[in-house]
Design a protein around this motif. Structure first.
Motif, PDB file in Angstrom:
ATOM      1  N   MET A 192      66.748  45.155  65.943  1.00  0.00           N
ATOM      2  CA  MET A 192      66.625  43.380  66.047  1.00  0.00           C
ATOM      3  C   MET A 192      65.945  42.464  67.057  1.00  0.00           C
ATOM      4  O   MET A 192      65.784  42.016  66.777  1.00  0.00           O
ATOM      5  CB  MET A 192      68.855  42.740  66.616  1.00  0.00           C
ATOM      6  CG  MET A 192      67.961  41.160  67.138  1.00  0.00           C
ATOM      7  SD  MET A 192      68.286  40.537  65.559  1.00  0.00           S
ATOM      8  CE  MET A 192      68.735  38.486  66.510  1.00  0.00           C
ATOM      9  N   PRO A 193      65.703  43.806  67.784  1.00  0.00           N
ATOM     10  CA  PRO A 193      64.086  43.574  68.530  1.00  0.00           C
ATOM     11  C   PRO A 193      63.274  42.952  67.906  1.00  0.00           C
ATOM     12  O   PRO A 193      62.135  43.034  68.554  1.00  0.00           O
ATOM     13  CB  PRO A 193      64.439  44.928  69.243  1.00  0.00           C
ATOM     14  CG  PRO A 193      64.826  45.680  69.429  1.00  0.00           C
ATOM     15  CD  PRO A 193      65.964  45.377  68.653  1.00  0.00           C
TER      16      PRO A 193
ATOM     17  N   LEU B 253      59.341  36.941  65.239  1.00  0.00           N
ATOM     18  CA  LEU B 253      59.227  35.198  65.216  1.00  0.00           C
ATOM     19  C   LEU B 253      58.449  35.068  66.646  1.00  0.00           C
ATOM     20  O   LEU B 253      58.074  34.319  66.973  1.00  0.00           O
ATOM     21  CB  LEU B 253      60.906  35.567  66.402  1.00  0.00           C
ATOM     22  CG  LEU B 253      61.999  35.706  64.393  1.00  0.00           C
ATOM     23  CD1 LEU B 253      63.279  35.558  64.627  1.00  0.00           C
ATOM     24  CD2 LEU B 253      61.244  34.629  63.692  1.00  0.00           C
ATOM     25  N   ALA B 254      58.130  36.055  67.693  1.00  0.00           N
ATOM     26  CA  ALA B 254      57.384  35.986  69.205  1.00  0.00           C
ATOM     27  C   ALA B 254      56.227  35.095  68.591  1.00  0.00           C
ATOM     28  O   ALA B 254      55.539  34.563  68.862  1.00  0.00           O
ATOM     29  CB  ALA B 254      57.303  37.090  70.372  1.00  0.00           C
ATOM     30  N   ILE B 255      55.798  36.578  67.616  1.00  0.00           N
ATOM     31  CA  ILE B 255      54.678  36.837  67.681  1.00  0.00           C
ATOM     32  C   ILE B 255      54.367  35.407  66.493  1.00  0.00           C
ATOM     33  O   ILE B 255      52.750  34.081  66.043  1.00  0.00           O
ATOM     34  CB  ILE B 255      54.210  37.779  66.419  1.00  0.00           C
ATOM     35  CG1 ILE B 255      53.894  39.345  67.820  1.00  0.00           C
ATOM     36  CG2 ILE B 255      52.503  37.916  65.153  1.00  0.00           C
ATOM     37  CD1 ILE B 255      54.219  40.142  66.874  1.00  0.00           C
TER      38      ILE B 255
ATOM     39  N   SER C 145      57.827  31.424  72.183  1.00  0.00           N
ATOM     40  CA  SER C 145      56.939  33.129  72.056  1.00  0.00           C
ATOM     41  C   SER C 145      57.598  33.698  72.870  1.00  0.00           C
ATOM     42  O   SER C 145      57.849  34.597  73.060  1.00  0.00           O
ATOM     43  CB  SER C 145      55.561  33.136  72.131  1.00  0.00           C
ATOM     44  OG  SER C 145      55.365  33.990  72.175  1.00  0.00           O
ATOM     45  N   PHE C 146      57.160  33.089  74.184  1.00  0.00           N
ATOM     46  CA  PHE C 146      57.392  33.991  75.617  1.00  0.00           C
ATOM     47  C   PHE C 146      58.973  34.461  75.525  1.00  0.00           C
ATOM     48  O   PHE C 146      59.472  35.126  76.380  1.00  0.00           O
ATOM     49  CB  PHE C 146      56.865  33.083  76.808  1.00  0.00           C
ATOM     50  CG  PHE C 146      55.182  33.638  77.242  1.00  0.00           C
ATOM     51  CD1 PHE C 146      54.432  34.512  77.177  1.00  0.00           C
ATOM     52  CD2 PHE C 146      54.324  32.734  76.853  1.00  0.00           C
ATOM     53  CE1 PHE C 146      53.927  34.401  77.107  1.00  0.00           C
ATOM     54  CE2 PHE C 146      53.291  32.961  77.018  1.00  0.00           C
ATOM     55  CZ  PHE C 146      52.316  33.964  77.216  1.00  0.00           C
ATOM     56  N   MET C 147      59.510  33.252  75.202  1.00  0.00           N
ATOM     57  CA  MET C 147      61.272  33.706  75.576  1.00  0.00           C
ATOM     58  C   MET C 147      62.144  34.900  74.473  1.00  0.00           C
ATOM     59  O   MET C 147      62.598  36.133  74.720  1.00  0.00           O
ATOM     60  CB  MET C 147      61.982  32.624  74.917  1.00  0.00           C
ATOM     61  CG  MET C 147      62.427  31.037  76.542  1.00  0.00           C
ATOM     62  SD  MET C 147      62.763  29.723  75.851  1.00  0.00           S
ATOM     63  CE  MET C 147      64.424  29.900  76.006  1.00  0.00           C
ATOM     64  N   LEU C 148      61.252  34.631  73.250  1.00  0.00           N
ATOM     65  CA  LEU C 148      61.770  35.981  72.569  1.00  0.00           C
ATOM     66  C   LEU C 148      60.760  37.207  72.858  1.00  0.00           C
ATOM     67  O   LEU C 148      61.828  38.777  72.801  1.00  0.00           O
ATOM     68  CB  LEU C 148      61.108  35.442  70.613  1.00  0.00           C
ATOM     69  CG  LEU C 148      61.778  33.881  69.982  1.00  0.00           C
ATOM     70  CD1 LEU C 148      60.550  33.316  68.966  1.00  0.00           C
ATOM     71  CD2 LEU C 148      62.907  34.326  70.085  1.00  0.00           C
ATOM     72  N   MET C 149      59.489  36.965  73.096  1.00  0.00           N
ATOM     73  CA  MET C 149      59.059  38.501  73.849  1.00  0.00           C
ATOM     74  C   MET C 149      60.218  38.777  74.745  1.00  0.00           C
ATOM     75  O   MET C 149      60.480  40.540  75.037  1.00  0.00           O
ATOM     76  CB  MET C 149      58.447  38.064  73.914  1.00  0.00           C
ATOM     77  CG  MET C 149      57.810  39.609  74.408  1.00  0.00           C
ATOM     78  SD  MET C 149      55.230  39.900  73.822  1.00  0.00           S
ATOM     79  CE  MET C 149      54.759  38.547  75.372  1.00  0.00           C
TER      80      MET C 149
END
Length: 109
Positions: A1-2, A8-10, A42-46
């Motif tokens: 999952m990570p 998705l962040a990318i 992006s930052f939240m997902l990363m």
């Protein structure tokens, strides 16, 4: 999952970066809003991916694929030129990420 979160962040980062170009210096509201939301997402997902992955390799992958995605998007969407030296630079970036990932594991815990 990570890794899904990282992917998705990318995508969000590349979308935000291409929208930055389309915003024409933040004079167009639609693309400007996509920039702000895209980078936030992006930052939240990363950050979420970093709860189980190591920061060095994750950031290397995020920045490298973001750079290559922005380069490809610039070519496809804005007709930016493809120069051999830029393609060589992209290959060097990918090689650097591969070398970084050979040096250590991606997970922590």
């Amino acid at each position: 999952m990570p890794y899904v979160l990282l992917g998705l962040a990318i995508v969000a980062e590349v979308t935000a970066t291409l929208s930055l170009r389309a915003s024409e210096g933040f004079t167009k509201w639609g693309p400007s809003a996509i920039v702000v939301v895209g980078y936030l997402v992006s930052f939240m997902l990363m950050a979420k991916a970093l709860t189980s992955l190591n920061v060095g390799p994750v950031y290397a992958i995020w920045s490298a694929l973001g750079t290559i995605g922005a380069f490809a998007g610039g070519v496809l969407l804005f007709g930016e030129p493809v120069r051999p030296v830029a393609v060589a630079g992209a290959a060097i970036i990918v090689a650097g990420v591969v070398v970084m990932n050979l040096g250590g594991g991606m997970t922590h815990g």
